[in-house]
Design a protein around this motif. Structure first.
Motif: not given
Length: 125
Positions: A59-85
């Protein structure tokens, strides 16, 4: 060398709090790992808290890179989905391997008896 953009304080505070929370969860897992006596008790704190800590970092990565790039950065979701599984599956596999090992080769000092296998009807009550 490219200088990073200065982000708003309203972005940096949640990112910092999420990363600190991740560190607290990881420290809690390490303390639980050292504190408990047998393998079955030791596997629970790391499995639960490392998953929560990884969610905080994601979540920190998504917030940081979304603010940095000024667009929604959801590439980190792949990591957490794989970890959660994979983390629960890995924990179950480790527990089953340890249970099988303790049934076939019991240690000298057994604090708590290991439950019998369900496939052996003579040992089931």
């Amino acid at each position: 060398m490219i200088q990073p953009q200065a982000l708003s304080l309203w972005v940096e505070i949640p990112v910092a709090l999420l990363l600190l929370a991740s560190g607290v969860f990881t420290l809690t897992a390490a303390i639980g790992l050292l504190r408990f006596k047998n393998f079955f008790m030791r596997m629970h704190p790391p499995a639960m808290t490392f998953t929560i800590a990884s969610w905080c970092v994601t979540l920190a990565t998504i917030i940081y890179f979304s603010a940095l790039e000024q667009s929604l950065a959801l590439h980190a979701w792949l990591i957490i989905i794989l970890l959660s599984l994979t983390v629960p599956v890995t924990t179950i596999m480790l527990a089953r391997a340890a249970l099988f090992r303790s049934r076939t080769n019991p240690p000298d000092e057994v604090e708590e008896p290991v439950p019998p296998a369900l496939s052996d009807p003579s040992k089931v009550r």
